[in-house]
Design a protein around this motif. Structure first.
Motif, PDB file in Angstrom:
ATOM      1  N   ARG A 112      -5.033   3.342 -13.064  1.00 21.80           N
ATOM      2  CA  ARG A 112      -5.395   2.122 -13.184  1.00 21.80           C
ATOM      3  C   ARG A 112      -4.052   0.943 -13.540  1.00 21.80           C
ATOM      4  NH1 ARG A 112     -10.008   3.866 -15.642  1.00 21.80           N
ATOM      5  NH2 ARG A 112      -9.034   3.676 -17.645  1.00 21.80           N
TER       6      ARG A 112
ATOM      7  N   ARG B  57      -1.977   0.822 -10.314  1.00 25.55           N
ATOM      8  CA  ARG B  57      -2.542  -0.030  -9.427  1.00 25.55           C
ATOM      9  C   ARG B  57      -2.754  -1.671 -10.027  1.00 25.55           C
ATOM     10  NH1 ARG B  57      -5.153   2.706  -5.416  1.00 25.55           N
ATOM     11  NH2 ARG B  57      -5.413   4.835  -5.907  1.00 25.55           N
ATOM     12  N   HIS B  58      -2.786  -1.632 -11.322  1.00 28.46           N
ATOM     13  CA  HIS B  58      -2.856  -3.125 -11.853  1.00 28.46           C
ATOM     14  C   HIS B  58      -1.349  -3.778 -11.722  1.00 28.46           C
ATOM     15  CE1 HIS B  58      -3.809  -6.301 -14.698  1.00 28.46           C
ATOM     16  NE2 HIS B  58      -2.558  -6.094 -15.300  1.00 28.46           N
ATOM     17  N   ASP B  59      -0.311  -3.104 -11.851  1.00 28.09           N
ATOM     18  CA  ASP B  59       1.011  -3.677 -11.471  1.00 28.09           C
ATOM     19  C   ASP B  59       0.876  -4.153 -10.243  1.00 28.09           C
ATOM     20  OD1 ASP B  59       1.788  -3.158 -14.314  1.00 28.09           O
ATOM     21  OD2 ASP B  59       2.715  -1.317 -13.605  1.00 28.09           O
TER      22      ASP B  59
ATOM     23  N   THR C   6      -1.286  -5.009  -8.103  1.00 31.21           N
ATOM     24  CA  THR C   6      -2.309  -5.966  -7.891  1.00 31.21           C
ATOM     25  C   THR C   6      -1.671  -7.243  -8.343  1.00 31.21           C
ATOM     26  OG1 THR C   6      -4.080  -4.782  -8.454  1.00 31.21           O
ATOM     27  CG2 THR C   6      -4.567  -6.946  -8.873  1.00 31.21           C
ATOM     28  N   LEU C   7      -0.923  -7.360  -9.558  1.00 30.06           N
ATOM     29  CA  LEU C   7      -0.336  -8.432 -10.090  1.00 30.06           C
ATOM     30  C   LEU C   7       0.875  -8.735  -9.087  1.00 30.06           C
ATOM     31  CD1 LEU C   7       0.249  -7.524 -13.881  1.00 30.06           C
ATOM     32  CD2 LEU C   7      -1.434  -9.348 -12.536  1.00 30.06           C
ATOM     33  N   ARG C   8       1.520  -7.602  -8.439  1.00 31.25           N
ATOM     34  CA  ARG C   8       2.536  -8.077  -7.231  1.00 31.25           C
ATOM     35  C   ARG C   8       1.871  -8.754  -6.018  1.00 31.25           C
ATOM     36  NH1 ARG C   8       6.052  -2.527  -6.618  1.00 31.25           N
ATOM     37  NH2 ARG C   8       6.740  -3.893  -4.833  1.00 31.25           N
ATOM     38  N   ARG C   9       1.041  -8.123  -5.624  1.00 33.80           N
ATOM     39  CA  ARG C   9       0.051  -8.798  -4.430  1.00 33.80           C
ATOM     40  C   ARG C   9      -0.317 -10.265  -4.532  1.00 33.80           C
ATOM     41  NH1 ARG C   9      -2.087  -5.982  -0.321  1.00 33.80           N
ATOM     42  NH2 ARG C   9      -2.149  -3.914  -1.432  1.00 33.80           N
ATOM     43  N   ALA C  10      -0.814 -10.485  -5.955  1.00 34.77           N
ATOM     44  CA  ALA C  10      -1.222 -11.794  -6.338  1.00 34.77           C
ATOM     45  C   ALA C  10       0.062 -12.749  -6.147  1.00 34.77           C
ATOM     46  CB  ALA C  10      -1.845 -11.990  -7.586  1.00 34.77           C
TER      47      ALA C  10
ATOM     48  N   LEU D 172       2.531   1.684  -3.205  1.00 33.87           N
ATOM     49  CA  LEU D 172       1.526   2.261  -4.207  1.00 33.87           C
ATOM     50  C   LEU D 172       1.406   3.649  -4.156  1.00 33.87           C
ATOM     51  CD1 LEU D 172      -0.548   1.548  -6.484  1.00 33.87           C
ATOM     52  CD2 LEU D 172      -2.316   1.173  -4.481  1.00 33.87           C
TER      53      LEU D 172
ATOM     54  N   ASP E  21       0.593  -1.292  -0.074  1.00 33.34           N
ATOM     55  CA  ASP E  21      -0.006   0.159   0.098  1.00 33.34           C
ATOM     56  C   ASP E  21       1.024   1.287   0.015  1.00 33.34           C
ATOM     57  OD1 ASP E  21      -2.294  -1.345   0.034  1.00 33.34           O
ATOM     58  OD2 ASP E  21      -2.700  -1.550   2.103  1.00 33.34           O
TER      59      ASP E  21
END
Length: 725
Positions: free
Chosen positions: A621, A624-626, A628-632, A505, A502
């Protein structure tokens, strides 16, 4: 759930159970036992019947009104749940119509049944039976010979039921044999019971010491466990049935035995109780006593079952057996002695030396050689007398020549007598037989040392086995701990990265906005030409000079630096290009440089006011998408770490189970070898006893043969020559 049952778990004492049972509504979870009413002592405490492994309480269910015997375990029993499941399945499959009497009781093994303190423990719930122990029944009924004899028959039928179905109780004794009002048996305490489904498991107890063979140990476990104890109990019942006075004579009030004790089986030759039964005039009693005595020397697997081995005519069988033993003993005692010598030997048992032998040695039946020897000896004596009278005419001592010759003749004749030949042959034969037998004392000492060494080795093995198991457990615990530590470290690192996403980000968004704003400002300033803006004091000439130096827009320089002109003792200025290089522009002094820089700053302030203040939705977006991929990806790494740890835990468990299985196999194999070794020791002890009896019998026969041989003296031979006796 309660703690797992294991060899290191501490079970409550009987007193702890009694304290818990004061509040059955709290300590029990089973619906029939919850709030059940225990039988109380005079002090108002739950009454306990305590044994080596458990305490038994009587509880009456408030739900069904039925009374139960609840066994609470005070010690660990290996594979307890597995054993009771197998026993329950075996007994539950027996058709009551096929049994001689209703001896089996219903029971239920309940894990985690009773709470003592903060832990849960198993109990065994059994049907309560109104009956008395066998010893209590005999206290009241020993005077009724017919009733006792009927009970003996019932006991044989019970033993037959067990044998027929391959079951062994494991601890048959007066306390576990209850006699109901109708004269039938009820069997209680199934802790050590053997059923076919438990083949391969080890024993959990040795049984009551006053009912077990000296050859039985704690590891013995099989269908033959009850054979010795059934004979001991059957002997007691038949003896009391035949002679009620034996109960008061051999049984002690409140004694933990019927008629015989452990010491009677270990030392039957010095047992006063066994001697009383062996010498009893009733052939059934003496025969059974002799049978039990012989069984005490034999290994468990060699013992006969009770039911098939009970003779129809015990007295006749015993008498016949005695006759056979007497004949065999006589044969062993006399060995190969000649007939004339055998007549002087007693017909005692082989185990008893032929002490008390009577009779004397004698020569029988004169032969022609004996007559000639007697005549020659007489003539020689006469010649000796005549020659002595005529000594003046002959050399001194010449009269002794005929006597010496006759004496040699008599010695030769005596040596040729069959009695002396038989004596020498018998002595040689007996000595040869004795040499073939080991000295009983030395053989017994050798066996004792071997057995003591074996017992020490077995004790060390049994002590070492828990240590090996503990090593496996400790190593497994250490491996699990290492796996958990690695897993925790990996997960902490991953979680730290996830928690930082977070912040990262927001940093990335701010950085992207900052880069966009910087690009906007550069672009804005690069479009503000000096030639078009006309900064204060900057004319066309200076503008051209600035352009020649590479400064055309507000973005081409970043400021100025004041310099000292030494030759003129004045100050000047250098403009700083965007790359950091400094340039001198003719006509640009400190004042004009300052004015030019103020113009640049004013342009920059205008650019800052016009710069964007947030990223576009598309740009946000994308960023944030990048993330989200790192979190996954981090979440996947976390799952992978957990799976790796789980797999490693599984491998640790497999190694532990494999190690435990290996130790169990090694222990089972060692127990089998130990059982075989003990059986070998038992067989050797039996053989040693038999050889000892033979040795003593042969020793007695040898002594007697020597006595008789020594009686065939030269003087007796001379008397025999002239008297025939």
């Amino acid at each position: 759930m309660g703690a797992p049952i294991g060899p290191h778990r501490q079970f409550p004492s009987g007193a702890a159970y009694a304290e818990a049972l004061q509040h059955t509504r709290l300590c029990f979870r089973h619906p029939e036992l919850r709030a059940a009413k225990p039988e109380l002592t005079n002090l108002g405490l739950p009454r306990a019947i305590s044994g080596a492994f458990a305490s038994v309480f009587s509880l009456t269910s408030v739900v069904s009104g039925q009374r139960y015997a609840v066994k609470c375990f005070t010690r660990y029993i290996p594979d307890q749940a597995v054993r009771y499941q197998a026993i329950s399945a075996q007994l539950g499959g027996l058709d009551p119509r096929g049994l001689s009497q209703p001896w089996k009781l219903g029971f239920e093994y309940i894990p985690d049944a009773i709470r003592v303190g903060s832990d849960l423990f198993p109990v065994l719930k059994m049907d309560w039976v109104e009956a008395v122990t066998l010893s209590t029944w005999l206290d009241d009924h020993h005077g009724d010979s017919q009733a006792v004899d009927r009970l003996a028959t019932r006991f044989v039928e019970l033993a037959t039921d067990l044998t027929t179905h391959g079951i062994a109780h494991g601890d048959l004794q007066h306390g576990n044999l209850l006699v109901a009002a109708d004269g039938t048996f009820r069997l209680v305490d199934y802790d050590g019971m053997y059923v076919p489904a438990l083949a391969g498991h080890g024993g959990t107890e040795r049984g009551h010491r006053n009912y077990q063979s000296p050859a039985r140990d704690n590891d013995a476990f099989g269908a033959d466990l009850d054979r010795f104890s059934t004979w001991v109990i059957f002997l007691a019942l038949k003896a009391v049935a035949a002679d009620p006075a034996l109960w008061n004579r051999l049984h002690e009030p409140s004694g933990e035995f019927l008629l015989l004790t452990e010491e009677d089986f270990k030392s039957p030759s010095t047992s006063s109780g066994l001697l009383t039964l062996l010498s009893h005039p009733d052939h059934t009693v003496s025969g059974l006593a002799d049978h039990v005595r012989s069984l005490s020397y034999q290994p468990l697997d060699a013992l006969p079952a009770l039911a098939p081995a009970v003779p129809a005519q015990a007295g006749a069988a015993s008498a016949a057996g005695s006759t056979v033993r007497s004949t065999s003993a006589r044969s062993a005692a006399t060995g190969a002695l000649p007939g004339w010598m055998s007549d002087h030997l007693t017909t005692s048992a082989a185990a008893v030396p032929p002490a008390g032998i009577t009779g004397s040695a004698a020569f029988r039946g004169r032969r022609p050689a004996d007559v000639i020897t007697a005549v020659l000896l007489s003539l020689a004596l006469a010649a000796c007398v005549l020659l002595t009278l005529a000594h003046a005419l002959l050399p001194l001592g010449s009269g002794l020549v005929p006597v010496a010759f006759a004496g040699l003749m008599s010695l030769f004749a005596r040596r040729r007598r069959p009695e002396l030949k038989a004596s020498r042959t018998a002595l040689a034969d007996l000595r040869s037989r004795l040499r073939q037998l080991d000295d009983p004392e030395k053989a017994a000492e050798k066996l004792r040392k071997e057995r003591a060494g074996f017992d020490t080795s077995e004790a060390n093995r049994k002590v070492g086995l828990p240590r090996e198991r503990q090593k496996l457990t400790d190593r497994s615990n250490q491996e699990r701990k290492s796996v958990e530590e690695t897993k925790a470290k990996t997960l902490r690192e991953i979680d730290r990265k996830i928690m930082g996403l977070d912040g990262d980000l927001q940093t990335a968004l701010a950085k992207a906005l900052s880069a966009q704003q910087a690009a906007f400002i550069r672009d804005y300033m690069s479009h503000r030409l000096i030639a078009q803006s006309k900064p204060h004091g900057i004319g066309v000439t200076l503008t051209e000079r600035l352009a020649a130096a590479g400064i055309r827009t507000a973005a081409d320089f970043t400021g100025y630096r004041v310099i000292q002109n030494s030759p003129y003792n004045s100050t000047g200025a250098q403009l700083v290009l965007r790359g950091g290089r400094r340039v001198n522009v003719h006509g640009i002094g400190e004042a004009k440089a300052k004015a030019l820089d103020m113009w640049r700053l004013a342009v920059r302030d205008s650019a800052v006011k016009a710069q964007p203040t947030r990223l576009s939705a598309a740009e946000q977006r994308s960023i944030r998408h990048d993330f989200t991929l790192r979190r996954a990806a981090l979440a996947d790494q976390r799952k992978v770490a957990e799976r790796v740890a789980e797999n490693e835990h599984a491998q640790v468990r497999q190694r532990l189970e494999a190690g435990q299985a290996r130790l169990a196999r090694e222990d089972a194999a060692a127990n089998t070898r130990a059982q075989q070794k003990r059986q070998e020791f038992s067989r050797r002890a039996v053989l040693l006893q038999q050889n000892g009896s033979r040795y003593e019998a042969l020793r007695g026969s040898l002594d007697e043969a020597q006595r008789l041989g020594h009686g065939l003296t030269y003087g007796r031979y001379l008397r025999f020559l002239y008297t025939g006796r």
